[in-house]
Design an enzyme around this catalytic site. Structure first.
Site, mmCIF file in Angstrom:
data_model
loop_
_atom_site.group_PDB
_atom_site.id
_atom_site.type_symbol
_atom_site.label_atom_id
_atom_site.label_comp_id
_atom_site.label_asym_id
_atom_site.label_seq_id
_atom_site.Cartn_x
_atom_site.Cartn_y
_atom_site.Cartn_z
ATOM 1 N N CYS A 31 31.469 7.220 27.365
ATOM 2 C CA CYS A 31 32.110 7.756 28.641
ATOM 3 C C CYS A 31 31.651 6.859 29.823
ATOM 4 C CB CYS A 31 31.794 9.339 28.903
ATOM 5 S SG CYS A 31 32.062 9.769 30.322
ATOM 6 N N CYS A 37 36.611 11.447 27.395
ATOM 7 C CA CYS A 37 35.469 12.182 27.300
ATOM 8 C C CYS A 37 35.726 13.570 27.216
ATOM 9 C CB CYS A 37 34.210 11.778 28.488
ATOM 10 S SG CYS A 37 32.875 12.756 28.501
ATOM 11 N N CYS A 62 30.101 12.140 34.923
ATOM 12 C CA CYS A 62 30.110 12.956 33.762
ATOM 13 C C CYS A 62 29.008 14.094 33.754
ATOM 14 C CB CYS A 62 30.179 12.243 32.557
ATOM 15 S SG CYS A 62 30.214 13.296 31.114
ATOM 16 N N LYS A 74 2.351 4.554 1.493
ATOM 17 C CA LYS A 74 2.614 5.119 3.054
ATOM 18 C C LYS A 74 2.235 6.395 2.811
ATOM 19 C CE LYS A 74 5.975 4.762 6.795
ATOM 20 N NZ LYS A 74 5.590 6.129 7.192
ATOM 21 N N TYR A 123 -6.228 2.754 6.617
ATOM 22 C CA TYR A 123 -5.634 1.443 6.160
ATOM 23 C C TYR A 123 -5.713 0.421 7.235
ATOM 24 C CZ TYR A 123 -2.444 4.472 8.479
ATOM 25 O OH TYR A 123 -1.630 5.237 9.311
ATOM 26 N N LYS A 177 10.788 2.788 2.415
ATOM 27 C CA LYS A 177 10.897 4.209 2.227
ATOM 28 C C LYS A 177 11.665 4.738 0.849
ATOM 29 C CE LYS A 177 10.167 6.327 6.635
ATOM 30 N NZ LYS A 177 10.141 7.811 6.992
ATOM 31 N N CYS A 180 33.901 15.489 30.238
ATOM 32 C CA CYS A 180 34.245 15.256 31.758
ATOM 33 C C CYS A 180 35.820 15.110 31.818
ATOM 34 C CB CYS A 180 33.533 14.511 32.505
ATOM 35 S SG CYS A 180 33.755 12.565 32.059
ATOM 36 N N GLU A 240 0.924 -1.041 0.085
ATOM 37 C CA GLU A 240 0.035 -0.015 0.031
ATOM 38 C C GLU A 240 0.839 1.408 0.029
ATOM 39 O OE1 GLU A 240 -2.041 -0.149 3.738
ATOM 40 O OE2 GLU A 240 -2.358 -2.141 3.703
ATOM 41 N N ASP A 243 1.840 10.254 3.773
ATOM 42 C CA ASP A 243 2.804 11.138 4.780
ATOM 43 C C ASP A 243 1.929 12.050 5.437
ATOM 44 O OD1 ASP A 243 4.949 11.906 6.090
ATOM 45 O OD2 ASP A 243 5.693 12.996 4.241
HETATM 46 S S1 IVH Z 1 0.132 0.554 9.157
HETATM 47 C C1 IVH Z 1 0.630 -1.667 13.064
HETATM 48 N N1 IVH Z 1 -0.388 1.448 6.574
HETATM 49 O O1 IVH Z 1 3.337 5.113 9.000
HETATM 50 C C2 IVH Z 1 0.645 -1.116 11.601
HETATM 51 N N2 IVH Z 1 0.796 2.851 8.379
HETATM 52 O O2 IVH Z 1 5.950 4.149 9.945
HETATM 53 C C3 IVH Z 1 0.599 0.470 11.806
HETATM 54 N N3 IVH Z 1 1.312 5.024 7.706
HETATM 55 O O3 IVH Z 1 2.310 4.982 12.244
HETATM 56 C C4 IVH Z 1 0.527 1.192 10.415
HETATM 57 N N4 IVH Z 1 0.498 4.729 5.637
HETATM 58 O O4 IVH Z 1 1.150 6.839 10.754
HETATM 59 C C5 IVH Z 1 0.324 1.616 7.837
HETATM 60 N N5 IVH Z 1 -0.734 2.361 4.477
HETATM 61 C C6 IVH Z 1 -0.341 2.436 5.739
HETATM 62 C C7 IVH Z 1 0.293 3.454 6.119
HETATM 63 C C8 IVH Z 1 0.840 3.944 7.445
HETATM 64 C C9 IVH Z 1 1.276 5.587 6.639
HETATM 65 C C10 IVH Z 1 2.118 5.553 8.548
HETATM 66 C C11 IVH Z 1 1.344 5.413 10.283
HETATM 67 C C12 IVH Z 1 2.403 4.910 10.988
HETATM 68 C C13 IVH Z 1 3.505 5.014 10.217
HETATM 69 C C14 IVH Z 1 4.555 3.903 10.677
#
Ligand code: IVH
Length: 751
Positions: free
Chosen positions: A433, A415, A438, A115, A228, A317, A418, A113, A117
């Protein structure tokens, strides 16, 4: 009331919902703007003449209400986890192999899927009605931003298109609040006209909007959402995989990603990631990667989660924005556990909307691997997180007299803060350290001790921490309990030429919150002590399984985890059927067989006792072999905690706590053992301002008596604990006949 008016009203509401969905969720407007406005006007007129008709689900309730004073905290019914990240497709393949190894006899399929932002959010629906929306916060609890979320048109105020039989009594949808790119451009150009500061990117604009206390203002921001995932679900249609979840979300009226890929091999997953990268520029919202998830939920349950992230998902990413600049020098920073981190001091450069002048270099091994030298031209990158990193060197621009970086020659084996001895960590690659006194470490430990997520001591930030250490008023955090008003009031935060005193007001606040910290639980205290490797989630977990510091210091549970790790290592070494290390003779085989069986027995019985406590779960019984299991806390953290309690500093800290008569309590019971007590199985909601205790304290008391707390009042609520100025929740509770307790009644019951 005239039934026909009620009917007219309901059908108007439904009609507007249908058009809203077509417009905001499906991006397929089904009516002209004028006709929509006419319908909406009609609704407003009807509501004006019959205000008793208005419910919180009416489309007219999306314009925002009175500003709030602050956000309530909402405990998530199920934690909101984050994801393990990678930038490497090889690691994606390794992840897929890893999961396949955990589920050797299963044919796996994956969902890829986009991701999004934005800002993660959870939306709770009870009996189909939107009740609470919360930010992720620390994953365990977040801010109640319901009022702000109501203003987002693509969030349905009630679950749609479902029959009574299909209606879940609880449904939590999870997703990402985003701002479309076009909405963001418009917002910024309006702000420019109005002379307001501009947002750096849609994500910042989204975060800034959700943080607003005035929902009427949020209603004007072009926010949107894409869903999602799910949190708690009770009842409703069977949702047993990610693909089915997307269908259900769509039917309920949520916006889901337009493009998802269902894949059955690592090759297909990687191809989907590449395809997404090619098309994502055309999306109307920002994406920074792909999320790869195991499709079937039953398989997800079998492999479980780690403290922070599920084992069944990973985020890939895409390469982040980069910039080129000059590395002027490398300095060394000392962290709160003594770790020495090299920091790149850069010629300031603009990256992703902000000016960057420092970047982390992680550790000296990373510097030599990348051969980063002072005077080099370097490429830096901001990878979503706040701290930018140096990625590589442009070797063509290297000066002829540059020298490789050598941490020992710049630190001279000492260090930088300190002057004490430094040592390379055995388990980590970092230098450290080892002088516990320290000042740099002490100041950071003090600041950490006082953080909001630790003991929440007011007026004790970086500057005050530094000064208290520098002036020798505090050496270790527990010295805070000896500080006098006089010492603090006159503390000079400036220097001799330009003095700036801390002042009476701040001094009082600090002292009061130091005293308040006495009553905080073991979870907060454990986290506050800056034990290496012990994060907040793990600290809370340990506090759930231990009564107090003394029982943790001699923890059977942690000793079991550590012993199990050793036994497993031994089992691998002596395994007579090992392909790599075959027995050398028949007698060697028999001897190893016997020894191996003994080890397997010991492992099984230790795992058993952890499972009984709820601290471990068995992922696979292996017959002849030791069982596969996962523990709530892994061996590395367990060792670190036990080492700390055995160290001089750990022993001194425990002694000091006894002298100070501080004995924070954990619950010992483990997380699921709440079937006893006065409120066993009862659901509480807390509202209004409590005077004799904080909400956290009230919640702890309820839980200690077997009860649970949720945030919104429904038919399922057993008690409402109502403090001063209780508002709509009190009204609703009275309407539903929920027992209302005021603070005095509550306290006398539990007494
Ligand atoms: S699943 C346990 N699906 O990415 C699974 N997250 O880096 C939790 N995010 O906190 C998330 N698109 O804010 C999932 N298709 C997607 C997503 C997604 C964006 C974000 C979400 C999560 C963060 C993790």
């Amino acid at each position: 009331m005239d039934n026909s008016i009620k009917q007219l009203y309901t059908s108007l509401v439904e009609e507007i919902f249908r058009y809203d969905r077509a417009y905001y969720v499906d991006a397929q407007p089904a009516i002209s703007d004028q006709d929509y406005d006419r319908l909406y006007r009609e609704l407003l007129d009807l509501e004006a003449s019959h205000p008793e008709l208005i419910t919180s689900c009416s489309p007219s309730q999306r314009v925002g209400g009175e500003p709030l004073e602050g956000f309530d905290t909402v405990q998530h019914a199920l934690p909101m986890m984050s994801l393990d990240n990678t930038y490497s497709q090889n690691e994606v393949r390794e992840f897929i192999d890893r999961v396949q190894k955990l589920l050797p006899n299963e044919e796996l399929d994956w969902v890829v899927e986009p991701k999004a932002d934005g800002i993660a959010i959870s939306l709770r629906y009870e009996d189909g009605q939107f009740t609470v929306g919360a930010t992720r916060g620390d994953g365990v609890s977040g801010d109640d931003v319901t009022e702000n979320l109501r203003t987002i048109r693509s969030i349905p105020l009630h679950l749609q298109s479902i029959t009574e039989a299909d209606l879940p009594s609880v449904f939590e949808a999870r997703g990402e609040v985003i701002m479309t790119r076009s909405g963001f451009e418009k917002l910024n150009s309006m702000r420019e006209t109005d002379g307001e500061s501009l947002f750096a990117n849609p994500r910042n604009a989204t975060a800034g909007s959700l943080k607003q206390l005035d929902s009427a203002l949020v209603a004007k921001r072009p926010l949107d959402i894409v869903l999602y995932g799910n949190g708690e679900v009770i009842g409703g249609p069977l949702v047993d995989s990610q693909c089915v979840l997307f269908e259900a979300l769509g039917k309920f009226g949520f916006r889901t990603p337009k493009h998802i890929w269902n894949c059955s091999s690592a090759e297909q997953v990687v191809a989907a990631i590449d395809e997404l990268d090619r098309i994502r520029e055309s999306f109307d919202y920002d994406t920074d990667g792909a999320v790869i998830k195991l499709n079937r939920f039953d398989l997800r349950d079998r492999i479980g989660v780690t403290a922070k992230a599920p084992r069944w998902a990973m985020a890939y990413k895409y390469a982040a924005e980069q910039a080129q600049t000059l590395l002027n020098s490398i300095t060394i920073q000392v962290g709160r556990t003594g770790t020495l981190t090299p920091v790149a001091e850069l010629e300031p450069v603009l990256l992703d909307g902000s000016t960057i002048s420092r970047a982390t270099l992680h550790n000296d091994e990373e510097i030599s691997r990348k051969d980063i030298r002072v005077g080099d031209t370097v490429i830096i990158e901001k990878r979503g997180d706040v701290i930018p990193a140096v990625i590589s060197v442009v070797k063509d621009f290297r000066l002829s007299d540059s020298k490789p970086f050598d941490i020992l020659s710049i630190t001279e084996n000492r260090c930088p803060d300190c002057g004490g001895a430094i040592q390379k960590d055995r388990e980590f690659v970092a230098w450290r350290c080892i002088n516990h006194d320290c000042p740099a470490q002490a100041a950071q430990r003090l600041e950490h001790f006082a953080a909001r997520t630790a003991l929440d001591i007011e007026c004790l930030g970086e500057i005050v921490s530094d000064k208290l250490i520098e002036r020798n008023l505090v050496c270790s955090p527990l010295d805070l309990f000896d500080l006098t008003l006089e010492q603090l009031r006159s503390l000079n935060l400036g220097n001799a030429d330009e003095p700036r005193t801390f002042g009476e007001k701040n001094a009082i606040k600090l002292i009061e919150s130091v005293q308040r910290s006495r009553s905080l639980g073991l979870d907060k205290w454990l986290f506050a002590l800056a034990i290496p490797e012990l994060g907040r989630t793990t600290a809370s977990l340990l506090a759930k399984f231990h009564k107090d510091f003394a029982s943790l210091a001699t923890s059977e549970i942690l000793n079991n985890v550590i012993e199990l790790d050793k036994l497993n290592e031994r089992a691998v070494r002596v395994n007579p059927r090992s392909r790599k290390n075959k027995p050398t003779s028949e007698s060697d085989r028999t001897e190893r067989e016997n020894y191996y069986t003994q080890i397997v027995d010991q492992i099984t019985s230790r795992v058993d006792s952890l499972v009984r406590l709820g601290f471990a779960s068995v992922t696979k019984e292996n017959g002849y072999h030791p069982p596969n299991y996962t523990t709530e806390v892994g061996p590395s953290v367990a060792r670190s905690v036990m080492n700390w309690f055995g160290s001089t500093i750990g022993c001194e800290t425990l002694e000091r706590l006894i002298e100070l008569d501080i004995d924070p309590k954990g619950s010992e019971q483990g997380p699921s053992n709440n079937d006893r007590g006065l409120y066993a199985g009862k659901i509480f909601v807390i509202t209004g301002t409590l005077s004799g205790m904080s909400r956290e304290e009230a919640k702890a008391k309820i839980e200690a008596n077997g009860g649970k707390t949720t945030t919104s009042v429904s038919k399922k609520t057993d008690y409402l604990l109502a403090g001063e100025k209780a508002g709509s929740k009190l009204q609703k509770a009275e309407l539903l006949g929920v027992t209302v307790l005021d603070e005095t009644a509550f306290l006398s019951q539990i007494d």
